[in-house]
Scaffold this motif. Structure first.
Motif, PDB file in Angstrom:
ATOM      1  N   HIS A 118      69.521  -1.559  -8.902  1.00 25.58           N
ATOM      2  CA  HIS A 118      68.958  -0.405  -8.203  1.00 25.58           C
ATOM      3  C   HIS A 118      69.779   0.844  -8.511  1.00 25.58           C
ATOM      4  O   HIS A 118      69.242   1.927  -8.774  1.00 25.58           O
ATOM      5  CB  HIS A 118      68.964  -0.707  -6.703  1.00 25.58           C
ATOM      6  N   ILE A 151      65.615  -2.949  -7.825  1.00 22.88           N
ATOM      7  CA  ILE A 151      64.412  -2.370  -7.239  1.00 22.88           C
ATOM      8  C   ILE A 151      64.459  -0.869  -7.491  1.00 22.88           C
ATOM      9  O   ILE A 151      65.484  -0.334  -7.929  1.00 22.88           O
ATOM     10  CB  ILE A 151      64.286  -2.685  -5.739  1.00 22.88           C
ATOM     11  N   TRP A 158      58.183  -8.645  -6.774  1.00 22.76           N
ATOM     12  CA  TRP A 158      59.467  -8.106  -7.217  1.00 22.76           C
ATOM     13  C   TRP A 158      59.360  -7.689  -8.684  1.00 22.76           C
ATOM     14  O   TRP A 158      59.752  -6.588  -9.060  1.00 22.76           O
ATOM     15  CB  TRP A 158      60.546  -9.171  -7.038  1.00 22.76           C
ATOM     16  N   ALA A 211      59.822  -3.923 -10.151  1.00 22.66           N
ATOM     17  CA  ALA A 211      61.037  -3.672 -10.927  1.00 22.66           C
ATOM     18  C   ALA A 211      60.777  -3.565 -12.420  1.00 22.66           C
ATOM     19  O   ALA A 211      61.545  -2.915 -13.136  1.00 22.66           O
ATOM     20  CB  ALA A 211      62.054  -4.787 -10.671  1.00 22.66           C
TER      21      ALA A 211
END
Length: 560
Positions: free
Chosen positions: A232, A256, A389, A393
């Motif tokens: 992230h 993320i 996810w 991402a």
């Protein structure tokens, strides 16, 4: 993410796993090695040789301690050494709340530990290094927990002939805090930020530019890489104008890409609890000044979040200083918004099994033994948030970048799920290719999860593991050298193009095609006969909690 560590804490509570992520922590005393004596901008320091044969320098300060009046300010330059620094032991972790992962060190969960004087980095280099690429590792832990000591960069440095630098940065409310009182008494423009942790990382990268050559590093070839919150943060740095020119490529491992508008970070919302104004009022009174906030004892600050590890607070704040309005995804959709730098982004096939493996509603327990109550529903309940996810991402980020003219984007999926078994406990089934499982492969050392290593990483699965480690390390190293992975890994396309990493018996490393989106996930979820309606609604609620902006689309398909 907070669920990651809550789940592992449950593992510890069940007695299956009794040590923290310990791949880098080694308390064996070491002697300084004259061959490692170096002169850097702060003065002279000396390191040692690791058990693996790398040269290492630990807990090297890259900025002044952010204490007292420097709390919630941009990092200031590191202080000069009064005498040669023996960089032989890991430094203090940044302030954080312990969880089950810390019990191996005799630390009970829910304790405040660490020191605000924590802005240090650890360096690993091959002996005789000269003009080698630099890989800067940013640890994960939800941006509220973690430390550089958990990651031993020796093997990666030696295998790929690179310099590996693992950094620490302010965590929790010390790293992410928005309040007008802090801006009012800012001494510099960067003091008016709210994403102080990103400022720490930028200061670390500035230190790397100034000093990496002393360790044999090439400052024109700096790659940042990180996992989970570390990934992230890589995305945040890619989007930050203040980080331009400090690095040349990025790797996001299971990161993320959301970020929080400044007004929400200050005021809070139903999906971002504990805004800065509310916390400030609780600890220093309404209308608190920056001076009053900086005087608050550390314990009072953390207690205001009603800790436990899983404190809720805004992170990755669009403060208009470090991170522009529109955040990471806005920058990705803007030509040049990511600096047109090469990027690898990827996820693990079964990310969410790390969360699900210890849910008593899903998994039975008898003593130390764990097994799914229903194998089919267990797989389904883990599958959909894992796919989501990946959609966020990888696909959403990569598609925005490509649409804005960014050509140097590659994606991967990590599929290894061959962990060992003991009686009815099958770690491959329970954890599979779960969140964080790729880290030992990238660093090529499998002493990472403490006692759980003995169950996961066996003599039987060692050849397959080593094949994946060689492949991933080779691509990561090649990327650090050239800004592109090794041959055979095709760039991302809107139709989807990922390098899949698995054992040779399961197909090895190979390109796979196909995109992922929320619409596809919801279509499959609606039709999945492995789930009853209550389970389907629970999965839909979990997807909503992941990304509240998609709540209407999710509820329209799965009304509950």
């Amino acid at each position: 993410m907070s669920g990651f560590l809550r789940s592992i804490g449950l593992v510890l509570a069940c007695g299956l796993m009794v040590a923290s992520c310990s791949g880098g922590v080694d308390d064996t005393p070491v002697e300084p090695l004259e061959e490692t004596r170096r002169m850097i901008s702060q003065g002279e320091l000396v390191g040692f040789e690791t058990a693996q044969g790398a040269h290492a320098w630990l807990a090297v300060p890259y900025a002044a301690p952010p204490v007292g009046d420097l709390r919630w300010r941009a990092p200031r330059p590191a202080e000069m050494f009064d005498s040669p620094l023996e960089a032989l032991v890991h430094g203090s972790r940044c302030p954080q709340i312990t969880n089950g992962l810390d019990e191996a060190e005799g630390l009970a969960p829910d304790l405040l530990v660490g020191d605000e004087d924590c802005l240090t980095l650890d360096i690993y280099a091959p002996p005789g290094a000269e003009d080698l690429p630099v890989m800067v590792w940013i640890h994960g832990g939800g941006n509220v927990w973690g430390r550089s000591a958990a990651y031993n960069g020796s093997r990666l440095a030696l295998d790929q002939n690179v310099i590996v630098i693992a950094i620490q940065y302010r965590l929790g409310p010390l790293g992410w805090f928005a309040h007008p009182g802090l801006r009012a008494d800012a001494e510099t423009e960067t003091d008016t930020a709210a994403s102080f942790a990103l400022l720490d990382m930028i200061a670390a990268l500035e230190w790397v530019q100034a000093n990496a050559s002393a360790f044999g590093g090439d400052t024109d070839r700096v790659t940042i890489f990180g996992e989970s919150a570390g990934g992230h943060n890589v995305a945040g740095l890619m989007a930050s104008p203040l980080a331009r020119g400090l690095f040349h490529a990025g790797i996001i491992q299971s990161g993320i890409v959301w970020s929080v508008p400044l007004d929400i970070a200050e005021s809070g919302s139903d999906w971002q609890a504990n805004g800065g104004l509310e916390i400030a009022s609780a600890i220093a009174g309404e209308g608190s000044s920056g001076e009053a906030l900086r005087a608050v004892p550390l314990e009072d600050l953390f207690q205001a979040y009603n800790v436990g590890y899983s404190m809720e607070l805004p992170r990755m704040i669009e403060d208009g200083v470090v991170l522009p309005e529109g955040g990471i995804l806005g920058a990705a959709a803007t030509p040049g918004g990511f600096g047109d730098l090469p990027l690898i982004t990827g996820t693990n096939l079964e990310e969410m099994k790390l969360y699900k493996a210890l849910d008593p509603d899903l998994v039975r327990r008898f003593g130390l033994l764990l097994w799914p109550r229903d194998a089919d529903s267990y797989e389904a309940i883990a599958e959909y948030p894992s796919r989501f996810w990946r959609a966020l991402a990888v696909d959403e980020l990569a598609n925005r970048l490509v649409a804005s003219g960014h050509e140097n984007v590659w994606a991967y999926r990590f599929d290894w799920n061959d962990g060992g078994s003991f009686l009815v406990t099958d770690s491959g089934q329970l954890f599979g290719a779960a969140h964080s499982m790729e880290i030992p492969f990238v660093f090529n050392h499998f002493d990472f999860y403490g006692d759980l290593d003995r169950l996961l990483f066996t003599a039987e699965n060692a050849p397959g593991r080593q094949a994946i480690a060689d492949a991933m390390g080779g691509h990561w190293g090649r990327f650090a050298y050239t800004g592109a992975p090794a041959s055979g890994w095709q760039p991302w396309t809107p139709e989807g193009a990922l390098m899949r990493f698995d054992t040779p018996e399961a197909g090895g490393q190979q390109m796979i095609a196909g995109g992922e989106s929320l619409g596809q996930i919801l279509d499959a979820l609606v039709a999945d006969t492995r789930l009853d309606e209550a389970q389907r609604c629970a999965v839909a609620a979990e997807l909503t909690s992941w990304n509240p902006v998609d709540a209407d689309q999710i509820s329209a398909r799965i009304p509950c």
